[in-house]
Design an enzyme around this catalytic site. Sequence first.
Site, PDB file in Angstrom:
ATOM      1  N   LYS A  44       0.960  -1.112   0.099  1.00  0.00           N
ATOM      2  CA  LYS A  44       0.039  -0.001  -0.135  1.00  0.00           C
ATOM      3  C   LYS A  44       0.909   1.177  -0.144  1.00  0.00           C
ATOM      4  CE  LYS A  44      -3.476  -0.799  -0.687  1.00  0.00           C
ATOM      5  NZ  LYS A  44      -3.725  -1.324  -1.902  1.00  0.00           N
ATOM      6  N   HIS A  99       7.420  -7.502  -1.513  1.00  0.00           N
ATOM      7  CA  HIS A  99       7.178  -6.798  -0.259  1.00  0.00           C
ATOM      8  C   HIS A  99       7.804  -7.358   0.667  1.00  0.00           C
ATOM      9  CE1 HIS A  99       3.805  -4.497  -1.969  1.00  0.00           C
ATOM     10  NE2 HIS A  99       3.021  -5.623  -2.317  1.00  0.00           N
ATOM     11  N   SER A 129      -4.928   3.363   3.847  1.00  0.00           N
ATOM     12  CA  SER A 129      -4.960   2.400   2.535  1.00  0.00           C
ATOM     13  C   SER A 129      -5.065   0.972   3.023  1.00  0.00           C
ATOM     14  CB  SER A 129      -3.790   2.772   1.635  1.00  0.00           C
ATOM     15  OG  SER A 129      -4.019   2.135   0.419  1.00  0.00           O
TER      16      SER A 129
END
Length: 285
Positions: A44, A99, A129
């Site tokens: 995000k 990530h 988010s």
Amino acid sequence: IMTYEVWYEGLHFPDFDYSIEGIKEACTKFVIKDEDTVMVSYPKSGTHWLIEILCLIHSKGDTKWIQSVPTWERSPWLETDLGYKFLNESEGPRLLTSHLPFHLFPKSLFTSKAKVLYLMRNPKDVLVSGYYYWTTSMFSIKPESLEQYFKWFIQGNVPYGSWFEHIRGWMSMRHRENVLLLSYEELQKDPRSTIEKICQFLGQKLNPEELDSVLKNSSFQVMKQNKMSNYEILPESVKNQQFPIARKGICGDWKNHFTVAQAEAFHKVYQEKMAGFPKDLFPWE
């Protein structure tokens, strides 16, 4: 008590397209090559936006690729089962996304000359988010409220673990010449010169028309309409109708969500966890 399907090394991962075996294989066996381009971020932080920019730079502003191939095939996620498979099958220089926190990343990265772009974003916006994302996707446990998610986030009890640990780990690479730090905020504020900086880092020369096309076609409005980039083609079983891969695309939305007490509590944790970093390293200070 939170129960996630997929745990690896004390971190939990979304339960769609992830497996313990797959993550372990990616973390311990994957070989990063010198000609690869690696895009790393905490979830995000604007990941899809940067992928779109990188793909458009790669195709010199030509939109055919981004309009015919989904994001996850153009720049596969290393730690997902499908992404790992795509990466292992692809020839030539690869564009890959991850990530993963620094300590789990394949060690081959540290001896390679691969270009690494690390994208970061104001953690308060990341939190908001993430709250909307995990509430509308079927990939993980849904928070019951923003208050609950706020606690989880501060504790690092969210997919991919603590934002603070993620940033601190990757910041140790910031002085390497094959690493470029980028922020969501600078992309928002001055997309053109940020894209020029990325081109320079990648050794890609674009003429003014090509650069214009990269700018235009990586804009929030255009990306939101591109069904190869907005996750529209995902099966309904993993997302509900309101599923927003790109929700608002703005900075500072946390101000519409945090209470004064939450803002103060967050600031306190932030000061503790980020002590020792130069203040001008992050554009949201």
